[in-house]
Motif scaffolding. Structure first.
Motif, PDB file in Angstrom:
ATOM      1  N   HIS A  88     -44.632 -64.303  10.590  1.00  0.00           N
ATOM      2  CA  HIS A  88     -43.159 -64.296  10.414  1.00  0.00           C
ATOM      3  C   HIS A  88     -43.159 -63.311   8.919  1.00  0.00           C
ATOM      4  CE1 HIS A  88     -44.931 -67.633   8.260  1.00  0.00           C
ATOM      5  NE2 HIS A  88     -43.604 -67.548   7.232  1.00  0.00           N
ATOM      6  N   TRP A  89     -43.990 -62.923   8.631  1.00  0.00           N
ATOM      7  CA  TRP A  89     -43.659 -61.905   7.494  1.00  0.00           C
ATOM      8  C   TRP A  89     -44.783 -60.783   7.776  1.00  0.00           C
ATOM      9  CZ3 TRP A  89     -48.133 -61.205   4.495  1.00  0.00           C
ATOM     10  CH2 TRP A  89     -48.906 -62.371   4.337  1.00  0.00           C
ATOM     11  N   ILE A  90     -44.170 -59.729   7.051  1.00  0.00           N
ATOM     12  CA  ILE A  90     -45.171 -58.485   7.328  1.00  0.00           C
ATOM     13  C   ILE A  90     -45.639 -58.045   5.745  1.00  0.00           C
ATOM     14  CG2 ILE A  90     -44.274 -57.512   9.270  1.00  0.00           C
ATOM     15  CD1 ILE A  90     -42.781 -55.385   7.592  1.00  0.00           C
ATOM     16  N   TRP A  91     -46.941 -57.286   5.663  1.00  0.00           N
ATOM     17  CA  TRP A  91     -47.315 -56.657   4.312  1.00  0.00           C
ATOM     18  C   TRP A  91     -46.742 -54.969   4.158  1.00  0.00           C
ATOM     19  CZ3 TRP A  91     -49.905 -58.998   0.829  1.00  0.00           C
ATOM     20  CH2 TRP A  91     -50.773 -60.299   1.227  1.00  0.00           C
ATOM     21  N   GLY A 123     -39.081 -61.050  14.769  1.00  0.00           N
ATOM     22  CA  GLY A 123     -39.610 -62.240  14.320  1.00  0.00           C
ATOM     23  C   GLY A 123     -39.902 -62.267  12.857  1.00  0.00           C
ATOM     24  N   VAL A 124     -39.856 -61.092  12.342  1.00  0.00           N
ATOM     25  CA  VAL A 124     -40.180 -60.964  10.984  1.00  0.00           C
ATOM     26  C   VAL A 124     -39.019 -61.309   9.922  1.00  0.00           C
ATOM     27  CG1 VAL A 124     -40.868 -59.330   9.096  1.00  0.00           C
ATOM     28  CG2 VAL A 124     -41.910 -59.318  11.216  1.00  0.00           C
ATOM     29  N   GLU A 125     -39.235 -62.298   9.028  1.00  0.00           N
ATOM     30  CA  GLU A 125     -38.407 -62.919   8.069  1.00  0.00           C
ATOM     31  C   GLU A 125     -38.581 -62.457   6.768  1.00  0.00           C
ATOM     32  OE1 GLU A 125     -38.495 -67.151   8.643  1.00  0.00           O
ATOM     33  OE2 GLU A 125     -38.272 -66.781  10.946  1.00  0.00           O
ATOM     34  N   ALA A 126     -39.512 -61.740   6.363  1.00  0.00           N
ATOM     35  CA  ALA A 126     -39.827 -61.341   4.868  1.00  0.00           C
ATOM     36  C   ALA A 126     -40.981 -60.246   4.859  1.00  0.00           C
ATOM     37  CB  ALA A 126     -40.399 -62.678   4.164  1.00  0.00           C
ATOM     38  N   ILE A 127     -40.957 -59.610   3.863  1.00  0.00           N
ATOM     39  CA  ILE A 127     -41.801 -58.592   3.509  1.00  0.00           C
ATOM     40  C   ILE A 127     -42.646 -59.002   2.113  1.00  0.00           C
ATOM     41  CG2 ILE A 127     -42.147 -56.188   2.752  1.00  0.00           C
ATOM     42  CD1 ILE A 127     -39.418 -55.478   3.744  1.00  0.00           C
ATOM     43  N   ARG A 128     -43.756 -59.015   2.197  1.00  0.00           N
ATOM     44  CA  ARG A 128     -44.722 -59.310   1.056  1.00  0.00           C
ATOM     45  C   ARG A 128     -45.732 -58.212   0.500  1.00  0.00           C
ATOM     46  NH1 ARG A 128     -48.886 -64.509   1.860  1.00  0.00           N
ATOM     47  NH2 ARG A 128     -49.849 -64.156  -0.075  1.00  0.00           N
ATOM     48  N   LEU A 129     -45.793 -58.368  -0.799  1.00  0.00           N
ATOM     49  CA  LEU A 129     -46.499 -57.000  -1.143  1.00  0.00           C
ATOM     50  C   LEU A 129     -47.386 -57.691  -2.429  1.00  0.00           C
ATOM     51  CD1 LEU A 129     -45.227 -55.929  -4.136  1.00  0.00           C
ATOM     52  CD2 LEU A 129     -43.404 -54.685  -2.317  1.00  0.00           C
ATOM     53  N   THR A 130     -48.231 -56.857  -2.771  1.00  0.00           N
ATOM     54  CA  THR A 130     -49.052 -57.199  -4.298  1.00  0.00           C
ATOM     55  C   THR A 130     -49.094 -55.876  -4.889  1.00  0.00           C
ATOM     56  OG1 THR A 130     -51.179 -56.599  -3.592  1.00  0.00           O
ATOM     57  CG2 THR A 130     -50.641 -58.815  -2.965  1.00  0.00           C
ATOM     58  N   CYS A 131     -48.858 -56.050  -6.460  1.00  0.00           N
ATOM     59  CA  CYS A 131     -49.184 -55.045  -7.160  1.00  0.00           C
ATOM     60  C   CYS A 131     -50.004 -55.321  -8.297  1.00  0.00           C
ATOM     61  CB  CYS A 131     -47.792 -54.518  -7.623  1.00  0.00           C
ATOM     62  SG  CYS A 131     -46.687 -55.986  -8.427  1.00  0.00           S
ATOM     63  N   ARG A 132     -50.446 -54.355  -8.979  1.00  0.00           N
ATOM     64  CA  ARG A 132     -51.438 -54.598 -10.144  1.00  0.00           C
ATOM     65  C   ARG A 132     -50.618 -54.831 -11.429  1.00  0.00           C
ATOM     66  NH1 ARG A 132     -54.665 -49.151 -11.260  1.00  0.00           N
ATOM     67  NH2 ARG A 132     -55.372 -49.599  -9.230  1.00  0.00           N
ATOM     68  N   GLY A 133     -50.998 -55.794 -12.048  1.00  0.00           N
ATOM     69  CA  GLY A 133     -50.383 -56.259 -13.364  1.00  0.00           C
ATOM     70  C   GLY A 133     -50.860 -55.104 -14.241  1.00  0.00           C
ATOM     71  N   LEU A 171     -39.927 -60.382  -0.361  1.00  0.00           N
ATOM     72  CA  LEU A 171     -38.351 -60.119  -0.110  1.00  0.00           C
ATOM     73  C   LEU A 171     -38.154 -60.947   1.090  1.00  0.00           C
ATOM     74  CD1 LEU A 171     -35.985 -58.222  -0.889  1.00  0.00           C
ATOM     75  CD2 LEU A 171     -36.805 -56.551   0.861  1.00  0.00           C
ATOM     76  N   PRO A 172     -37.313 -61.954   1.063  1.00  0.00           N
ATOM     77  CA  PRO A 172     -36.881 -62.449   2.226  1.00  0.00           C
ATOM     78  C   PRO A 172     -35.990 -61.681   2.829  1.00  0.00           C
ATOM     79  CG  PRO A 172     -36.815 -63.955   0.297  1.00  0.00           C
ATOM     80  CD  PRO A 172     -36.997 -62.680  -0.143  1.00  0.00           C
ATOM     81  N   LEU A 173     -35.890 -61.543   4.323  1.00  0.00           N
ATOM     82  CA  LEU A 173     -34.878 -60.665   4.820  1.00  0.00           C
ATOM     83  C   LEU A 173     -33.743 -61.242   5.622  1.00  0.00           C
ATOM     84  CD1 LEU A 173     -37.441 -58.350   7.103  1.00  0.00           C
ATOM     85  CD2 LEU A 173     -36.574 -57.802   4.866  1.00  0.00           C
ATOM     86  N   HIS A 174     -33.446 -62.472   5.182  1.00  0.00           N
ATOM     87  CA  HIS A 174     -32.357 -63.228   5.916  1.00  0.00           C
ATOM     88  C   HIS A 174     -31.158 -63.571   4.676  1.00  0.00           C
ATOM     89  CE1 HIS A 174     -34.893 -66.108   4.066  1.00  0.00           C
ATOM     90  NE2 HIS A 174     -35.035 -67.208   4.795  1.00  0.00           N
TER      91      HIS A 174
END
Length: 174
Positions: A88-91, A123-133, A171-174
């Motif tokens: 339900h979420w993508i990268w 069916g995707v409800e959110a986007i997930r990412l990571t970043c460098r501190g 980032l929630p998409l709803h």
């Protein structure tokens, strides 16, 4: 002038070379996109080949922004989550805007285009990412609506004795 975005562009030699050059230029300007400077396109090529495999298998999609001259000026990869309980979420990853275009609002445009693309995934409800501190990019993502949901201390080693946090954002998409 705004960028023109294309989701799932045809991968031809011009696009291939444009993405490799963008990736090298962003890295060499200090961008945290999986490599440390100095790099050349040849250093990045093996990673790009892996991404091409993911694209051809339909696991990942490519979003490309071209500038007014037709040059590759921005990219982002959107990847399906392969875990059966997390579909339900993508990268979102390798988010890049060419250094010569930074400060023009193109990063926001790229994230808006990525959000619009993500909304087409069933069916995707959110986007997930990571970043460098330590780069400050987490503040940029937060200004675009992403919420910090976690930090992994010392997850990224940029040099001996220089470990950075991995910041997880959603980032929630709803």
């Amino acid at each position: 002038m705004a960028l023109t975005f294309t989701l799932d562009p045809e991968i031809d030699p011009a696009l291939r070379d444009g993405v490799l050059a963008l990736w090298a230029d962003v890295t060499n300007a200090g961008g945290a996109v999986g490599f440390l400077p100095p790099v050349t396109a040849d250093d990045i090529r093996p990673e790009w080949l892996g991404r091409l495999t993911e694209l051809s298998e339909g696991r990942t999609r490519l979003l490309v922004g071209h500038d007014e001259d037709g040059a590759v000026a921005a990219t982002a990869f959107l990847a399906h989550n392969r875990h059966r309980l997390m579909k339900h979420w993508i990268w979102l990853y390798v988010v890049m805007v060419h250094p010569r275009h930074q400060g023009k609002g193109y990063g926001r445009d790229l994230l808006a285009a990525a959000e619009a693309a993500a909304r087409t995934f069933e069916g995707v409800e959110a986007i997930r990412l990571t970043c460098r501190g330590g780069t400050g990019v987490d503040r940029f993502y937060a200004s675009c609506g992403y919420k910090e949901v976690g930090r992994v201390p010392d997850a990224i080693r940029v040099a001996p004795g220089d470990d950075r946090e991995e910041i997880v954002m959603l980032l929630p998409l709803h």
